[in-house]
Write a protein that holds these residues in place. Structure first.
Motif, PDB file in Angstrom:
ATOM      1  N   PRO A  56     -12.826  28.095  12.100  1.00 23.65           N
ATOM      2  CA  PRO A  56     -12.216  29.476  12.188  1.00 23.65           C
ATOM      3  C   PRO A  56     -11.011  29.500  11.555  1.00 23.65           C
ATOM      4  N   TYR A  57     -11.009  29.077  10.263  1.00 23.68           N
ATOM      5  CA  TYR A  57      -9.649  29.114   9.408  1.00 23.68           C
ATOM      6  C   TYR A  57      -9.370  30.492   8.964  1.00 23.68           C
ATOM      7  N   ARG A  58      -7.968  30.686   9.153  1.00 22.51           N
ATOM      8  CA  ARG A  58      -7.184  32.034   8.993  1.00 22.51           C
ATOM      9  C   ARG A  58      -8.542  33.341   9.475  1.00 22.51           C
ATOM     10  N   SER A 119      -6.517  24.965  19.114  1.00 29.43           N
ATOM     11  CA  SER A 119      -7.168  26.275  19.476  1.00 29.43           C
ATOM     12  C   SER A 119      -8.607  26.491  19.276  1.00 29.43           C
ATOM     13  N   TRP A 120      -9.111  25.755  18.129  1.00 29.75           N
ATOM     14  CA  TRP A 120     -10.511  25.943  17.708  1.00 29.75           C
ATOM     15  C   TRP A 120     -11.473  25.216  18.848  1.00 29.75           C
ATOM     16  N   ARG A 295      -9.883  34.983  -0.926  1.00 28.72           N
ATOM     17  CA  ARG A 295     -10.361  35.037   0.642  1.00 28.72           C
ATOM     18  C   ARG A 295      -9.634  36.319   0.913  1.00 28.72           C
ATOM     19  N   PRO A 296     -10.557  37.368   1.576  1.00 26.55           N
ATOM     20  CA  PRO A 296     -10.049  38.716   2.013  1.00 26.55           C
ATOM     21  C   PRO A 296      -9.431  38.500   3.362  1.00 26.55           C
ATOM     22  N   THR A 297      -7.992  38.082   3.326  1.00 26.05           N
ATOM     23  CA  THR A 297      -7.314  37.901   4.417  1.00 26.05           C
ATOM     24  C   THR A 297      -6.696  39.246   4.840  1.00 26.05           C
ATOM     25  N   ARG A 298      -6.576  39.364   6.442  1.00 30.91           N
ATOM     26  CA  ARG A 298      -5.913  40.328   7.078  1.00 30.91           C
ATOM     27  C   ARG A 298      -5.320  39.731   8.302  1.00 30.91           C
ATOM     28  N   HIS A 319     -12.078  38.770   6.718  1.00 32.70           N
ATOM     29  CA  HIS A 319     -12.526  37.624   7.593  1.00 32.70           C
ATOM     30  C   HIS A 319     -11.817  36.254   6.955  1.00 32.70           C
ATOM     31  N   GLY A 320     -10.894  36.318   6.107  1.00 35.35           N
ATOM     32  CA  GLY A 320     -10.117  35.544   5.516  1.00 35.35           C
ATOM     33  C   GLY A 320     -10.819  34.321   4.857  1.00 35.35           C
TER      34      GLY A 320
END
Length: 351
Positions: A56-58, A119-120, A295-298, A319-320
């Motif tokens: 789960p990166y970014r 955290s992952w 990467r489409p990061t939010r 989803h970055g």
């Protein structure tokens, strides 16, 4: 009177990257009549450049879909292991060659922070058990799904078609373009998702650059790499080495706000230096090419119903660098949201 089946709802999915295709597949499996509309195929999306280790990166704000996603990828990897590739009829609807699109691979996360960010770990342990993550000197070793991107996208596209999904290759400039042709719309357009919904200042690009090496055979063609390696505690100098069957994806960068999709020579040299220091065997393998993607990061993944439209609209973007990682969990939630809106739905499946 004879019973009648409900009329399938018509759902349009905008976007043919890994999020759009996963949503389309599960929606079709849940009984909807699904059409994917996109201006280019999955091979030309940022998904095709993904390193594609399940991680789960970014992926801020996506905790609710992490475990769902991991379970589905493990399910897929287990299915791949059960296919008898010596029998042409075995699994023919699922796998088109002798290389499964998902494999369970073991590798190393190098840790430099004190305390390290783990955290992952909880979602991994909850699905795979304690043995899936093992602390070692300098970090942790973990066994996670590795996605063979080109094969996986081809498999996913074929799976959509076999589930009855239709495709239209065109650009959607406004949701009004879909009026009368759909009962619900899923916006899975990556960086364009916010634009289609009237603007979303929270979504922005994070540029990633990669190199692709040939993987050896353990003999004359050089060493064969199987285990993966990640060193990402310094986001300005992140390094990862992801071996697949015939190639190795090596990265990378995380340049927030950059729209440049052209590989940079100086950046490539820096990546090469870091990667060879981490995995010296790369010095013996040829470089096949370079790539860069956005990467489409939010700030948080947007996965919700959006009000204010004449028909139900579901947002599924932002989803970055974890689009592949979160794809099946996102798809399951999208099926639920569409079902709540139009009255049809259920969990999809990996048939």
């Amino acid at each position: 009177m004879p019973s009648t089946s409900p009329t399938p709802s018509r759902v349009t999915v905008i976007g043919a990257g890994v999020i759009g295709l996963s949503c389309a597949h599960d929606l079709a499996e849940a009984g909807h009549e699904v059409t994917v509309v996109a201006d280019h195929g999955p091979g030309d999306t940022v998904s095709a450049l993904a390193g594609a280790l399940w991680f789960p990166y970014r992926a801020e704000g996506a905790e609710a879909v992490l475990e769902r996603s991991l379970r589905r990828f493990v399910e897929l990897a287990t299915l791949a292991e059960s296919v008898d590739t010596d029998d042409p009829s075995a699994g023919a609807d699922d796998f088109t060659d002798d290389v499964p699109p998902v494999q369970m691979r073991t590798g190393m996360f190098h840790e430099r922070l004190d305390p390290p960010d783990r955290s992952w770990v909880p979602p991994v342990v909850s699905v795979l058990g304690d043995d899936a993550v093992r602390p070692v000197e300098g970090g942790v070793r973990a066994t996670l799904p590795m996605i063979m991107t080109s094969r996986y996208l081809a498999w996913l596209m074929d799976s959509c078609r076999m589930s009855g999904v239709a495709f239209q290759w065109r650009t959607v400039t406004s949701l009004d373009d879909l009026s009368g042709s759909a009962d619900a719309v899923v916006v899975a357009g990556g960086l364009r998702g916010g634009e289609l919904l009237g603007g979303d200042d929270a979504v922005a690009p994070v540029r990633g650059q990669v190199m692709v090496f040939a993987n050896g055979d353990g003999g004359e063609d050089g060493p064969r790499l199987i285990g993966w390696t990640v060193d990402s505690d310094d986001p300005t100098a992140m390094t990862y080495v992801f071996p697949r069957e015939d190639e190795i994806v090596v990265g990378g960068t995380a340049e927030a706000g950059s729209w440049d999709e052209t590989p940079d020579q100086a950046t490539a040299e820096a990546i090469l230096s870091r990667a060879e220091a981490l995995v010296p065997e790369l010095k013996e393998l040829p470089i096949l090419g370079h790539g860069a993607g956005l990467r489409p990061t939010r700030e948080t993944v947007r996965l919700e119903r959006v009000d204010g439209y004449a028909l139900p609209v579901i947002a599924a973007y932002g989803h970055g660098g974890a689009g592949v990682t979160l794809s099946w969990g996102t798809a399951e939630r999208v099926v639920e949201l569409v079902g709540e809106a139009v009255g049809v739905g259920g969990r999809g499946g990996l048939s």
